[in-house]
Design an enzyme around this catalytic site. Sequence first.
Site: not given
Length: 253
Positions: A45, A148, A174
């Site tokens: 990310h 997740e 997530d």
Amino acid sequence: MTTSFRKRLAQGEDVFGIFAKTASHQTVEVLGRSGLDFIVIDAEHAPFSRSDLDLCILAAIATGLPALVRIPEISEAAILTALDLGAAGVMVPHVQNAGQAARAVSAAKYAGRRGFSNSPRAGDYGLRPIAPHAKESDASVAVIAMIEDMAGIDNIPEIAAVDGIDALFIGRVDLTIALGRYDVGHPDVEAAVQRIFAAAPQLGKPLGALADSPALCPPLHENGVRMFLLGTDQGLLRGAVSNTVSQAKAALP
């Protein structure tokens, strides 16, 4: 250093780290002097190029700080890059079944499908002979599976049973999005996390989780979490600066 980190996970020790989201080796160098047990460089990310990873992992090694890399996807190339640069291991996102877990482990181990070279940093730039380098690397590299998705929760016993998976990290945010929610404290999210906690005693692997408040650590620990991520470098920097500014303003008459 890397052997020590994986060994600590296997022994069920409590380890504390943060996400490094700033592509700055100076930041990592400072973090290496802060008392952390590890960092997770967030290549999923945050904008880390291969050169950024190289310098940040070097800074971590220079300060004795084990650095995991959260790779952007289950990819042999991404795993190979992180480990050749000297990462202590990888955090693998969205592991939904045993097959994906086994694929990640295979890519991280020379006994699997990891491409061999002792010329990068991990092989001391050619100084480590083939056999010691391969054996020691396979023994030391940590592979963390991120749970997740609901499929990951459904298949968590099989994922945990994959030889070479060292810990399971709960990706609560997530998971929240996967459930169609926008509040990490929503009852549906909490119920899903509780399923992981309920399975933990039978999994034989430590859990990891985000604990961006120290108050969260005790209840997480009671539920099997031994790998704590205390936030991000960006969030902690922002919070510290905001707090200092507020105190400075309040101190004036």
